[in-house]
Design a protein around this motif. Sequence first.
Motif, PDB file in Angstrom:
ATOM      1  N   LYS A  85       0.832  -1.215   0.000  1.00 30.06           N
ATOM      2  CA  LYS A  85       0.000   0.000   0.000  1.00 30.06           C
ATOM      3  C   LYS A  85       0.861   1.257   0.000  1.00 30.06           C
ATOM      4  O   LYS A  85       0.613   2.206  -0.734  1.00 30.06           O
TER       5      LYS A  85
ATOM      6  N   GLY B 262      -5.517   4.208  -0.111  1.00 25.84           N
ATOM      7  CA  GLY B 262      -6.501   4.055   0.960  1.00 25.84           C
ATOM      8  C   GLY B 262      -6.954   2.610   1.110  1.00 25.84           C
ATOM      9  O   GLY B 262      -6.960   1.846   0.130  1.00 25.84           O
ATOM     10  N   GLU B 263      -7.340   2.230   2.315  1.00 26.67           N
ATOM     11  CA  GLU B 263      -7.720   0.842   2.609  1.00 26.67           C
ATOM     12  C   GLU B 263      -8.897   0.371   1.754  1.00 26.67           C
ATOM     13  O   GLU B 263      -8.891  -0.746   1.234  1.00 26.67           O
ATOM     14  N   LYS B 264      -9.896   1.233   1.601  1.00 24.54           N
ATOM     15  CA  LYS B 264     -11.093   0.854   0.835  1.00 24.54           C
ATOM     16  C   LYS B 264     -10.726   0.544  -0.616  1.00 24.54           C
ATOM     17  O   LYS B 264     -11.171  -0.459  -1.184  1.00 24.54           O
ATOM     18  N   GLN B 265      -9.907   1.399  -1.201  1.00 21.72           N
ATOM     19  CA  GLN B 265      -9.487   1.214  -2.597  1.00 21.72           C
ATOM     20  C   GLN B 265      -8.599  -0.020  -2.744  1.00 21.72           C
ATOM     21  O   GLN B 265      -8.727  -0.774  -3.713  1.00 21.72           O
TER      22      GLN B 265
ATOM     23  N   ARG C 172      -8.565  -2.699  -0.825  1.00 21.87           N
ATOM     24  CA  ARG C 172      -9.380  -3.911  -0.654  1.00 21.87           C
ATOM     25  C   ARG C 172     -10.143  -4.231  -1.942  1.00 21.87           C
ATOM     26  O   ARG C 172     -10.286  -5.404  -2.304  1.00 21.87           O
ATOM     27  N   LYS C 173     -10.600  -3.207  -2.643  1.00 29.32           N
ATOM     28  CA  LYS C 173     -11.300  -3.418  -3.922  1.00 29.32           C
ATOM     29  C   LYS C 173     -10.370  -4.066  -4.942  1.00 29.32           C
ATOM     30  O   LYS C 173     -10.776  -4.944  -5.702  1.00 29.32           O
TER      31      LYS C 173
ATOM     32  N   GLN D 274     -10.068  -7.706  -4.040  1.00 31.27           N
ATOM     33  CA  GLN D 274     -11.272  -8.451  -4.422  1.00 31.27           C
ATOM     34  C   GLN D 274     -11.298  -8.728  -5.920  1.00 31.27           C
ATOM     35  O   GLN D 274     -11.694  -9.814  -6.354  1.00 31.27           O
TER      36      GLN D 274
ATOM     37  N   TYR E  50      -6.056 -10.828   3.792  1.00 32.97           N
ATOM     38  CA  TYR E  50      -7.467 -10.528   3.522  1.00 32.97           C
ATOM     39  C   TYR E  50      -8.354 -11.769   3.521  1.00 32.97           C
ATOM     40  O   TYR E  50      -9.560 -11.657   3.686  1.00 32.97           O
TER      41      TYR E  50
END
Length: 204
Positions: free
Chosen positions: A58, A65-68, A70-71, A74, A202
């Motif tokens: 990261k 950012g964490e949200k981005q 993680r996407k 996924q 994750y």
Amino acid sequence: MSKRQEAKYKIDRRLGVNLWGRAKSPINKREYGPGQHGQRRKKPSDFGLQLMAKQKLKGYYGNIGEKQFRKLYQEAVRRKGDSGENLIQLLERRLDAVVYRMKFAPTPFSARQIINHGHILVNGKRLNIPSYQVKDNDVIEVRSKAKNFALIMEAIQSGERDFPDYVTVDTGNFKGTYLRAPNLADVPYPTQMEPNLVVEFYSR
């Protein structure tokens, strides 16, 4: 911008590595972490190793950012093949990563800033989205009025980094072509990256 540019090298000391391989990194002088207890030696747990692998990856790409992030993970898992390799390919397709690889910016942080300010063209069109996924054979170019910027001139003339073989760059015209998504072994990381540990983190 929400990111604090001047604090980027704190990541190096926290993780104990010279993340971007730069001479400016404080880790070159002090190999221990920041703060009162930085010199204590700790043996990390499996979770700690996985977390550190995630923070390194990261951080390297401009502290995504964490949200981005993680996407991206996924999407990497959803795709066929090795999830760790898929994650690296998705990260290396980010426009800010490509601008950095083509040496139009000295750091991933400045690459993001240059894109946000509208100084980068993709296939002749201005694009200000750092997370844009570049496609094979896309042409990336610095806008005419930005070619004289000291930051960009300094980056492209720097001998600190070489061009990886998955991009071609015409330095005279500040233009390059993204040829293909790389494998982990193709990416010139100054420190070891372990995307397999990120996938484990994750998937717990």
